[in-house]
Design an enzyme around this catalytic site. Structure first.
Site, short mmCIF file in Angstrom:
data_model
loop_
_atom_site.label_atom_id
_atom_site.label_comp_id
_atom_site.label_asym_id
_atom_site.label_seq_id
_atom_site.Cartn_x
_atom_site.Cartn_y
_atom_site.Cartn_z
N ASN A 84 0.81 -1.23 0.00
CA ASN A 84 0.00 0.00 0.00
C ASN A 84 0.84 1.27 0.00
OD1 ASN A 84 -2.77 -1.16 0.29
ND2 ASN A 84 -1.84 -2.03 2.13
N SER A 109 5.45 11.06 7.38
CA SER A 109 5.08 10.94 8.80
C SER A 109 6.24 11.24 9.73
CB SER A 109 4.61 9.50 9.06
OG SER A 109 4.52 9.25 10.44
N TYR A 145 6.49 0.90 9.20
CA TYR A 145 5.64 1.95 8.63
C TYR A 145 6.49 3.19 8.33
CZ TYR A 145 2.58 6.04 9.02
OH TYR A 145 1.97 7.26 8.82
N LYS A 149 7.45 5.30 4.84
CA LYS A 149 7.27 6.74 4.62
C LYS A 149 8.59 7.37 4.15
CE LYS A 149 3.08 6.91 5.05
NZ LYS A 149 2.16 7.53 4.09
N1 LIG Z 1 -3.55 10.76 10.88
C1 LIG Z 1 -2.32 11.15 11.23
O1 LIG Z 1 -2.12 11.75 12.31
C2 LIG Z 1 -1.16 10.89 10.32
C3 LIG Z 1 -1.32 10.39 9.04
N2 LIG Z 1 -0.23 10.24 8.22
C4 LIG Z 1 -0.38 9.73 6.85
O2 LIG Z 1 -1.46 10.39 6.22
C5 LIG Z 1 -2.13 9.50 5.34
C6 LIG Z 1 -3.60 9.45 5.71
O3 LIG Z 1 -3.70 8.98 7.03
P1 LIG Z 1 -5.10 8.85 7.77
O4 LIG Z 1 -6.10 9.68 7.08
O5 LIG Z 1 -4.85 9.03 9.19
O6 LIG Z 1 -5.39 7.31 7.51
P2 LIG Z 1 -6.80 6.62 7.24
O7 LIG Z 1 -6.59 5.15 7.38
O8 LIG Z 1 -7.87 7.30 8.01
O9 LIG Z 1 -7.00 6.96 5.69
C7 LIG Z 1 -6.27 6.32 4.69
C8 LIG Z 1 -7.23 6.07 3.53
O10 LIG Z 1 -6.48 5.46 2.49
C9 LIG Z 1 -7.25 4.41 1.93
N3 LIG Z 1 -6.32 3.43 1.38
C10 LIG Z 1 -5.39 2.70 2.05
N4 LIG Z 1 -4.71 1.93 1.21
C11 LIG Z 1 -5.22 2.16 -0.02
C12 LIG Z 1 -4.93 1.65 -1.31
N5 LIG Z 1 -4.00 0.70 -1.50
N6 LIG Z 1 -5.65 2.12 -2.36
C13 LIG Z 1 -6.62 3.05 -2.20
N7 LIG Z 1 -6.95 3.56 -1.00
C14 LIG Z 1 -6.24 3.11 0.08
C15 LIG Z 1 -8.09 3.87 3.07
O11 LIG Z 1 -9.29 3.24 2.58
C16 LIG Z 1 -8.37 5.12 3.89
O12 LIG Z 1 -9.61 5.72 3.57
C17 LIG Z 1 -1.45 8.14 5.47
O13 LIG Z 1 -0.55 7.98 4.40
C18 LIG Z 1 -0.70 8.26 6.79
O14 LIG Z 1 0.46 7.46 6.78
C19 LIG Z 1 1.03 10.56 8.64
C20 LIG Z 1 1.26 11.01 9.91
C21 LIG Z 1 0.18 11.21 10.85
O1 LIG Z 2 2.13 8.51 11.25
C1 LIG Z 2 1.36 8.45 12.18
O2 LIG Z 2 1.67 9.12 13.33
C2 LIG Z 2 0.65 9.43 14.30
C3 LIG Z 2 1.38 9.76 15.61
O3 LIG Z 2 2.12 8.64 16.04
P1 LIG Z 2 2.07 8.08 17.54
O4 LIG Z 2 2.89 6.82 17.52
O5 LIG Z 2 2.67 9.14 18.42
O6 LIG Z 2 0.60 7.84 17.85
C4 LIG Z 2 -0.32 8.26 14.45
O7 LIG Z 2 -1.34 8.61 15.38
C5 LIG Z 2 -0.91 7.95 13.07
O8 LIG Z 2 -1.82 6.87 13.13
C6 LIG Z 2 0.23 7.53 12.14
O9 LIG Z 2 -0.30 7.33 10.83
#
Ligand SMILES: NC(=O)C1=CN([C@@H]2O[C@H](COP(=O)(O)OP(=O)(O)OC[C@H]3O[C@@H](n4cnc5c(N)ncnc54)[C@H](O)[C@@H]3O)[C@@H](O)[C@H]2O)C=CC1
Ligand SMILES: O=C1O[C@H](COP(=O)(O)O)[C@@H](O)[C@H](O)[C@H]1O
Length: 254
Positions: A84, A109, A145, A149
């Protein structure tokens, strides 16, 4: 931005913050393997980012790709991040170049650099600017993970150097809605509010850059990441600060 902007991973947490914050400001196309819940006011592509044909359709005439889709779990197994996060991201860059996309904004990330914290605990989340990660440091991933990234950032480096596509890597901290992560010091130091998240990605769509790495956090008093580069190149102007909340996440009254 008058031309379409493709948002991969649009149904997820970061995608929702962007859609709710700036959904009306750009002509978004949404792509996710799970359609968003609730009404969708944009063109929707349902499928996987490893599906090259789907990406070719979704990126036709697109100027900017915000690439969020991937496995966000910090304990995600190798098989999942390989497919992914790494293979999917390589496919996104490959098709973006083929379709003459101008910019790719990659959701990197804090975990790409999480191992800087192992030796510096417990006083690293501080108010002084004595030492902060600023995006010029080498990756030190804290899990597989994070490795995926860091690999996404390197894929962007290659596609920028080889093909000239503009690439912005946003090392996102910890996105939560309405208040910082509760009772979690690390999360509060790297809090990214929904409002600042939407503004940051709006600036990423509009600004001009070549290849950049910035940190995506709010203007928290105590932090380990610098947001100066994001201010400088994107004119990022965050409004939120975890210091305005108690440790358990309630707004301070005085
Ligand atoms: N939420 C956070 O605090 C952080 C998020 N990120 C990054 O931001 C991005 C989004 O994260 P979130 O919204 O929290 O995650 P999330 O899991 O809520 O959203 C990810 C979305 O990507 C879709 N997805 C996953 N694999 C896929 C694929 N192979 N093809 C098509 N769709 C796919 C899922 O269905 C989901 O809707 C990720 O890349 C994550 O690593 C990075 C650091 C922190
Ligand atoms: O990249 C990400 O980082 C946040 C923060 O990390 P944490 O280990 O301090 O919780 C995480 O919440 C998120 O799911 C992840 O995608």
């Amino acid at each position: 931005m008058d031309e379409p902007v493709l948002l991969t991973g649009a149904a997820g947490r970061v995608g929702t913050a962007i859609r709710e914050g700036i959904g009306e400001a750009h002509e978004f196309r949404l792509l996710d393997r799970e359609p968003p819940t609730g009404p969708v006011d944009h063109e929707l592509y349902v499928g996987d980012i490893t599906d090259r044909e789907l990406l070719e359709d979704a990126m036709e005439d697109v100027a900017v790709v915000i690439h969020l889709a991937g496995d966000p779990r910090t304990d995600a197994p190798w098989e999942s991040v390989l497919r992914n996060n790494i293979d999917g991201t390589q496919t996104v860059f490959e098709v973006a170049v083929e379709q003459d996309v101008e910019k790719v904004v990659f959701a990197s990330s804090n975990h790409a650099v999480g191992h800087y914290e192992t030796e510096r605990k417990p006083d690293i989340y501080r108010t002084e600017e004595e030492f902060r990660l600023d995006g010029t440091e080498l990756p030190r991933p804290s899990n597989l993970y994070g490795v995926s990234k860091a690999t996404g950032e390197i894929l962007g480096r290659y596609y920028h150097d080889e093909y000239g596509i503009s690439v912005l890597n946003v090392r996102i901290g910890n996105l939560t809605k309405e208040h910082p992560p509760r009772n979690y010091e690390r999360g509060q130091a790297m809090w990214l509010s929904h409002r600042d998240c939407a503004h940051l990605f709006d600036r990423a769509i509009e600004a001009e850059y070549g290849y950049e790495i910035v940190y995506g956090i709010s203007d928290n008093d105590r932090k380990y990441y610098s947001i100066e580069r994001a201010r400088e190149i994107l004119a990022y102007d965050p409004q939120d600060n975890s210091a305005e909340y108690t440790f358990d996440g309630e707004p301070k009254t005085d």
